[in-house]
Design an enzyme around this catalytic site. Sequence first.
Site, PDB file in Angstrom:
ATOM      1  N   ASP A 264       0.833  -1.202   0.000  1.00  0.00           N
ATOM      2  CA  ASP A 264       0.000   0.000   0.000  1.00  0.00           C
ATOM      3  C   ASP A 264       0.869   1.255   0.000  1.00  0.00           C
ATOM      4  O   ASP A 264       1.771   1.403   0.833  1.00  0.00           O
ATOM      5  CB  ASP A 264      -0.888   0.029   1.247  1.00  0.00           C
ATOM      6  N   ARG A 417      -8.786   0.615  10.369  1.00  0.00           N
ATOM      7  CA  ARG A 417      -7.521   0.921   9.706  1.00  0.00           C
ATOM      8  C   ARG A 417      -7.712   1.808   8.475  1.00  0.00           C
ATOM      9  O   ARG A 417      -8.818   2.147   8.099  1.00  0.00           O
ATOM     10  CB  ARG A 417      -6.828  -0.371   9.299  1.00  0.00           C
ATOM     11  N   GLU A 517     -11.543  -2.233   2.062  1.00  0.00           N
ATOM     12  CA  GLU A 517     -10.415  -1.506   2.636  1.00  0.00           C
ATOM     13  C   GLU A 517      -9.891  -0.387   1.758  1.00  0.00           C
ATOM     14  O   GLU A 517     -10.319  -0.200   0.632  1.00  0.00           O
ATOM     15  CB  GLU A 517      -9.291  -2.488   2.966  1.00  0.00           C
ATOM     16  N   ARG A 535     -11.228  -7.778  -1.627  1.00  0.00           N
ATOM     17  CA  ARG A 535     -11.100  -9.136  -2.169  1.00  0.00           C
ATOM     18  C   ARG A 535     -12.421  -9.844  -1.904  1.00  0.00           C
ATOM     19  O   ARG A 535     -12.880  -9.926  -0.768  1.00  0.00           O
ATOM     20  CB  ARG A 535      -9.941  -9.869  -1.499  1.00  0.00           C
TER      21      ARG A 535
END
Length: 795
Positions: A264, A417, A517, A535
Amino acid sequence: METKSTYSRVARAKAQEKRQLRYSIRKVSTIGATSALIGAVSFLGGGLVSADTTQTSDVAPSAQVTEVNTSDATSVESSTEAIAQSEEDTVATDSASVEDNTSEVNADSSSEIQENATEVTNDVSTPEETADTATTAISSADVSNETAAPQVTDNKDYSSFSTTNYVADTGLTELANELAKDAGINVAELTSEQVAALNKLYVKEAETGSQMTYKDFANIADTLISQDPQYAIPYFKASVIENMNAATTKDAQTGEVADLDVWDSWPVQDIDTGYVSNWNGYQLVVAMMGVPNTNDNHLYLLYNNYGDNELQNWKNAGSIFGYDLDTVTQQWSGSAIVNSDGTVQLFYTNVDTSDDNSNNQMLASATLNLAIEDGKVVLKSVENQKVLTPTGGDGYYYQSYAQWRSTFTGADNIAMRDPHVVQDEDGVRYLVFEASTGTQNYQDENQIYNVKNYGGDAKFILSSLFDIIDNEDMYTRATFSNAAIGIVQLGGDEKTPTIEKYMTPLVSSTMVSDEIERPDVVKLGDKYYLFAASRLNHGSNNYAWQEANKVVGDNVVMLGWVSDSLTEGYKPLNDSSVVLTASVPADWRTATYSYYAVPFEGSDDTLLITSYMTNRNSVAGVGNNSTWGPSFLIQILPDGTTRVLDKMTNQGDWIWDESSETDYTKGNRETAHLPGEDDGIVEGNPGGYNLVPHTPVTPETPETPETPETPETPETPETPETPTTPEKPTTPGNDVPITPTSRTRVPNGGKGKTDSPSLPSTGETSDSAVVALGFAIMATMTSYVAYSGYKRKKS
């Protein structure tokens, strides 16, 4: 649950083809017989018969055939009254004409019989067959959304039906019975387990923002599998992909120089525009990096001259939080902006793995003090390092670490997160992040029975429900799935931010997915666009993501939503929220993930998409480390759809300008893999993707054939044109007119005479005329007998 005489799609297509062929033969025979009969009468009787009058509308009723479509002949209903009505509307197969008394159905349903109905005859269903069809229940394995009968539109409002009152003789609540009726289910054939599940159903609107439904998830997977070029990630040329020189650096944990994976990454951006900041002539990027195949996840600062497109010109300023770091505390993804004094404010994920490696995730922030020394960007110090959410979520809006730990069984993903900082028109700052829903709309098995979590029509809802209760793994996944994209308002100042208040999530996916995410909010014009990566194998629909793995070899996607407000009201782009879909297997060198959208100057509808090559842990071979992928463009259209553009950059290009576009990294199906990667073999479980051996399909969506599925009805044979009347001889008695091949009667001034040779005398019939008459009558009778015999055989 078993069904009666399941009518497969293949069998249905073959039966339809046979019906059309037989119909065509019957119709040609009828037309031929009719033409022969009329011709004989015309020939013998001398009557005036025009070729234009030879039409089926003039044929005797006993010889006329009307095509009957079995889908239109009977509307399949689940109630006794509907079945009785179908009996009344059934038309005998030997009737002179067929009345279509049923409701009009669409073009798709007219050529297709309900998926699990018993086989219907080639003409009109008998009342007994209609009853059998109406009483067939949905199979638990039927996860398609084909047209059911009666047709019910998606997202019908079922909130008015009781969940406590029961319908007599069904054993079902009013809500369950209504859904069963709309889905065409025969209640008598339901198992006790299915009845119990149906009676648990309820309707409750999600209190956690835009709900990603089970139908959305299925549509996203279908889009991935179809490899629609509007969404499929472009092919990159595998042979030109390079590891980053800047990734060969001193490791944050060991202090030794190593070749690190790059995962990332995100640019340091301008808080007002979202553009990549020009920091004293440099572009800055923060990247999560680490030694392959180890528990090593830390943040590094990378830099390059502003606007430089070359991957190998990037330099590494080092580990942001120093060296000799342990494996217990790690740093994950986030975002960064330039403060008013030129410092960089970093938002990131602080991860504590001390509790049995359980990944306790917390939003955090720090101020980076930078300088330029000898033409290099130097990280001088880090200040204000602070965890903003020490308990993880607050418990109500977002799941706290304590809540998660109390019920953790190994199947539940925790998330707090990937904080992304964004500012509204009033200068108020927010963090948008990945989270899990709290008690406001919490995870549990009751979510499986909330109709609102499914989307789609009744047939889709109930077939999906039966799939879940019949599959232990899917039931567990659905119980714990509660991924959300959260938002908090920031307080404090730019260098020492605090959490001012928690707010209702922007998007949630209870029962559907447990991981959405890396959220990223971009403002274009007067609208806010929210993007995230996912995913699909973190979802509860195993059939969907396993099929994606089987066909494509990967299940990664980028999702997107749009709103007029930063803090609420997000609607999915492209109806299902799909924006990008995987196009190559996860173990290929050119596989990508962690998509991040970056706006750029000069466009208010186009975004640069960045990502990394997902060769983490050497899934594409030792030495092929994770690295930045080439970037490409997507365009957002006014109608809320998006499309991938044929525009590509070098690896690691974060700024789109006139020098960005290149063909160097463009690939195709043949060049997107390294030698040996396209052998259809996936050894072990590379990267934890749970791939199966695959031979990916060519990602080109076949064009819909223009030829109709049902063969066209043959046209009535053309009647030979009437020959023109021969001209009169200029000298009567010398030139003999040519006898016309077809004896057409031509009036002469209304006097009953002809200027052309007359037809044979009707006083005496010649031998040839007798033969012609006999032949015509025989042909007519033969066709009629053959047709009548066929009808008797089928009745």
